[in-house]
Design a protein around this motif. Sequence first.
Motif, mmCIF file in Angstrom:
data_model
loop_
_atom_site.group_PDB
_atom_site.id
_atom_site.type_symbol
_atom_site.label_atom_id
_atom_site.label_comp_id
_atom_site.label_asym_id
_atom_site.label_seq_id
_atom_site.Cartn_x
_atom_site.Cartn_y
_atom_site.Cartn_z
ATOM 1 N N LYS A 85 34.778 16.628 31.283
ATOM 2 C CA LYS A 85 34.242 15.653 29.983
ATOM 3 C C LYS A 85 33.986 14.449 30.222
ATOM 4 O O LYS A 85 32.928 13.793 29.811
ATOM 5 N N LEU A 86 35.048 13.714 30.988
ATOM 6 C CA LEU A 86 34.664 12.325 31.325
ATOM 7 C C LEU A 86 33.572 12.016 32.110
ATOM 8 O O LEU A 86 32.623 11.178 31.810
ATOM 9 N N LEU A 87 33.158 12.955 33.158
ATOM 10 C CA LEU A 87 31.976 12.814 34.031
ATOM 11 C C LEU A 87 30.870 13.094 32.966
ATOM 12 O O LEU A 87 29.771 12.422 33.353
ATOM 13 N N GLU A 92 25.779 11.091 30.341
ATOM 14 C CA GLU A 92 25.102 10.773 29.001
ATOM 15 C C GLU A 92 24.937 9.185 28.618
ATOM 16 O O GLU A 92 23.869 8.964 28.552
ATOM 17 N N THR A 93 25.827 8.559 28.755
ATOM 18 C CA THR A 93 25.626 6.999 28.716
ATOM 19 C C THR A 93 24.765 6.259 29.595
ATOM 20 O O THR A 93 24.259 5.383 29.453
ATOM 21 N N ARG A 94 24.560 7.052 30.696
ATOM 22 C CA ARG A 94 23.773 6.278 32.141
ATOM 23 C C ARG A 94 22.325 6.545 31.344
ATOM 24 O O ARG A 94 21.318 5.801 31.807
#
Length: 95
Positions: A85-87, A92-94
């Motif tokens: 999930k963190l990855l 997504e934010t990149r």
Amino acid sequence: QPLTEDALAADVGTLTALGSDTRYEILRLVAASETGVCVCELEPVLGVSQGAVSQALSRLFGAGLVERRKEGRWRYYTATDRAEKLLGVLDETRQ
């Protein structure tokens, strides 16, 4: 709502575990594997010593980002749901 001290410490520990190029790259490689990765597979890809890989995996394990299982004399590592999930959020934010 404010985090408890334990939750705050756990989150900081998780982010600290990702705060090294080597550990972050290892987590990416482990997460990309469907069956798990052993130290012997990571060492040549990363160009660092087996000891460095083992230490990084130990830190990721302590932070709850990888799980390990033993098969014979080898340990295989897989990413936890939290790591996945963190990855995913980072990806997504990149974009």
